[in-house]
Design a protein around this motif. Structure first.
Motif, PDB file in Angstrom:
ATOM      1  N   UNK A 140      -5.389  12.975   4.557  1.00 19.60           N
ATOM      2  CA  UNK A 140      -6.193  13.373   3.553  1.00 19.60           C
ATOM      3  C   UNK A 140      -5.182  14.142   2.535  1.00 19.60           C
ATOM      4  N   UNK A 141      -3.990  13.754   2.500  1.00 24.81           N
ATOM      5  CA  UNK A 141      -3.043  14.348   1.592  1.00 24.81           C
ATOM      6  C   UNK A 141      -2.387  13.376   0.520  1.00 24.81           C
ATOM      7  N   UNK A 142      -1.321  13.831  -0.184  1.00 26.68           N
ATOM      8  CA  UNK A 142      -0.520  12.835  -1.137  1.00 26.68           C
ATOM      9  C   UNK A 142       0.644  12.322  -0.546  1.00 26.68           C
ATOM     10  N   UNK A 143       1.231  11.469  -1.189  1.00 27.49           N
ATOM     11  CA  UNK A 143       2.230  10.583  -1.132  1.00 27.49           C
ATOM     12  C   UNK A 143       3.672  11.376  -0.979  1.00 27.49           C
ATOM     13  N   UNK A 153       4.914  14.619  11.308  1.00 28.76           N
ATOM     14  CA  UNK A 153       5.216  13.363  11.253  1.00 28.76           C
ATOM     15  C   UNK A 153       3.808  12.284  11.075  1.00 28.76           C
ATOM     16  N   UNK A 154       2.924  12.617  11.557  1.00 29.09           N
ATOM     17  CA  UNK A 154       1.813  12.174  11.713  1.00 29.09           C
ATOM     18  C   UNK A 154       1.098  11.739  10.262  1.00 29.09           C
ATOM     19  N   UNK A 155       1.204  10.341   9.998  1.00 30.90           N
ATOM     20  CA  UNK A 155       0.933   9.833   8.572  1.00 30.90           C
ATOM     21  C   UNK A 155       0.793   8.210   8.875  1.00 30.90           C
ATOM     22  N   UNK A 156       0.112   7.869   7.464  1.00 31.38           N
ATOM     23  CA  UNK A 156       0.161   6.406   7.376  1.00 31.38           C
ATOM     24  C   UNK A 156       1.689   6.105   6.834  1.00 31.38           C
ATOM     25  N   UNK A 157       2.290   5.073   7.218  1.00 28.55           N
ATOM     26  CA  UNK A 157       3.611   5.069   6.652  1.00 28.55           C
ATOM     27  C   UNK A 157       3.767   3.656   5.762  1.00 28.55           C
ATOM     28  N   UNK A 158       4.069   3.666   4.691  1.00 30.19           N
ATOM     29  CA  UNK A 158       4.158   2.685   3.415  1.00 30.19           C
ATOM     30  C   UNK A 158       5.583   2.084   3.591  1.00 30.19           C
ATOM     31  N   UNK A 191       0.311   5.374 -10.277  1.00 33.19           N
ATOM     32  CA  UNK A 191      -0.212   4.656  -9.191  1.00 33.19           C
ATOM     33  C   UNK A 191      -1.587   4.810  -9.178  1.00 33.19           C
ATOM     34  N   UNK A 192      -2.537   3.867  -8.712  1.00 30.92           N
ATOM     35  CA  UNK A 192      -3.852   4.043  -8.188  1.00 30.92           C
ATOM     36  C   UNK A 192      -4.013   3.673  -6.800  1.00 30.92           C
ATOM     37  N   UNK A 193      -4.677   4.479  -6.135  1.00 32.53           N
ATOM     38  CA  UNK A 193      -4.906   4.261  -4.599  1.00 32.53           C
ATOM     39  C   UNK A 193      -6.562   4.597  -4.521  1.00 32.53           C
ATOM     40  N   UNK A 194      -6.998   3.509  -4.062  1.00 33.72           N
ATOM     41  CA  UNK A 194      -8.415   3.561  -3.497  1.00 33.72           C
ATOM     42  C   UNK A 194      -8.332   3.729  -1.925  1.00 33.72           C
ATOM     43  N   UNK A 195      -9.472   4.359  -1.479  1.00 31.35           N
ATOM     44  CA  UNK A 195      -9.550   4.569   0.108  1.00 31.35           C
ATOM     45  C   UNK A 195      -9.181   3.616   1.095  1.00 31.35           C
ATOM     46  N   UNK A 196      -8.450   3.900   1.911  1.00 30.29           N
ATOM     47  CA  UNK A 196      -8.003   2.743   2.915  1.00 30.29           C
ATOM     48  C   UNK A 196      -7.176   1.873   2.448  1.00 30.29           C
ATOM     49  N   UNK A 197      -6.597   1.951   1.122  1.00 33.67           N
ATOM     50  CA  UNK A 197      -5.603   0.978   0.543  1.00 33.67           C
ATOM     51  C   UNK A 197      -4.389   1.432   0.176  1.00 33.67           C
ATOM     52  N   UNK A 198      -3.375   0.735   0.191  1.00 31.09           N
ATOM     53  CA  UNK A 198      -1.959   1.205  -0.399  1.00 31.09           C
ATOM     54  C   UNK A 198      -2.078   1.425  -1.786  1.00 31.09           C
ATOM     55  N   UNK A 199      -1.283   2.393  -2.439  1.00 30.91           N
ATOM     56  CA  UNK A 199      -1.111   2.511  -3.656  1.00 30.91           C
ATOM     57  C   UNK A 199      -0.754   1.315  -4.474  1.00 30.91           C
ATOM     58  N   UNK A 200      -1.195   1.190  -5.801  1.00 28.47           N
ATOM     59  CA  UNK A 200      -0.903   0.048  -6.620  1.00 28.47           C
ATOM     60  C   UNK A 200      -0.109   0.342  -7.850  1.00 28.47           C
ATOM     61  N   UNK A 201       0.887  -0.038  -8.206  1.00 27.82           N
ATOM     62  CA  UNK A 201       1.615   0.274  -9.432  1.00 27.82           C
ATOM     63  C   UNK A 201       0.665  -0.023 -10.646  1.00 27.82           C
TER      64      UNK A 201
END
Lengths: 120, 108
Positions: free
Chosen positions: A42-45, A90-95, B36-46
């Motif tokens: 639910x947070x930012x990057x 550190x709980x997060x989605x890692x990209x 960047x654009x980010x849709x729910x459940x997706x990675x950001x897109x440049x």
């Protein structure tokens, strides 16, 4: 086409270690730096780490410095993030993300993300 | 560390409307600014780099402007697929690369 396929992640207890991986294809691997960026629920990057195209330069965000380690394997075309002494924060989605151009510090392709949950 | 501030936090708009999102840097980042654009459940897109250069394959309805500390992302006519969260990111002084907190564009 450019692809970044992530693996690893899961549930891990506080204080333990975990490695997440990113397999690259569809472009010249050795021409690009790679980053890890994370997103708490639910947070930012938040930028986490970078490794240069030749693997020599590695830099980390303050919140993970000394605990996380980034590496790359040019023969396998993979980038790993080894995470030690994990904390609940550190709980997060890692990209994993490809640097757009010669280490400029922005990201033109991203992996699908992998969830790391730190919980007892 | 450069702090990026986006406004508004949420924008409620109707399809077809023109949308303007703002991003402010705590100090000058020249034109080293990405969106960047980010849709729910997706990675950001440049979407945009160098403040105003559209990334490969990005629709012309997306445009960026600004330099220094003030930046804008404009969507000329909002389409249904554009409802998402938008992030700005500076890469002038990094590490760390820093992101704004995001603007959510939702259906009115």
């Amino acid at each position: 086409q450019v692809q970044l396929e992530q693996s690893g992640g899961g549930v891990v207890q506080p204080g333990r270690s975990l490695t997440v991986s990113c397999a690259a294809s569809g472009f010249t691997f050795n021409s690009h730096a790679f980053h890890w960026v994370r997103q708490a629920p639910g947070k930012g990057l938040e930028w986490v780490a970078v490794i240069s195209n030749d693997g020599i330069i590695k830099q980390y965000g303050d919140s993970v410095k000394g605990r996380f380690s980034i590496s790359r394997d040019s023969s396998k075309k993979t980038v790993d993030l080894q995470m030690k002494s994990l904390r609940s924060e550190d709980t997060a989605v890692y990209y994993c993300a490809r640097d757009a151009n010669e280490g400029t510090g922005h990201f033109d392709y991203w992996g699908q993300g992998t969830l790391v949950t730190v919980s007892s | 560390e450069i702090v990026m501030t986006q406004s508004p936090a949420t924008l409620s708009v109707s399809p077809g409307e023109r949308v303007t999102l703002s991003c402010r840097a705590s100090e000058s980042v020249s034109n080293n600014l990405a969106w960047y654009q980010q849709k729910p459940g997706q990675a950001p897109r440049l979407l945009i780099s160098r403040a105003s250069t559209r990334a490969t394959g990005i629709a012309v309805r997306f445009s960026g402007s600004g330099s220094g500390t003030e930046f804008t992302l404009t969507i000329s006519s909002l389409q249904s697929e554009d409802f998402a969260v938008y992030y700005c990111q500076q890469y002038h002084y990094w590490p760390p690369a820093t992101f704004g907190q995001g603007t959510r564009v939702e259906i009115k």
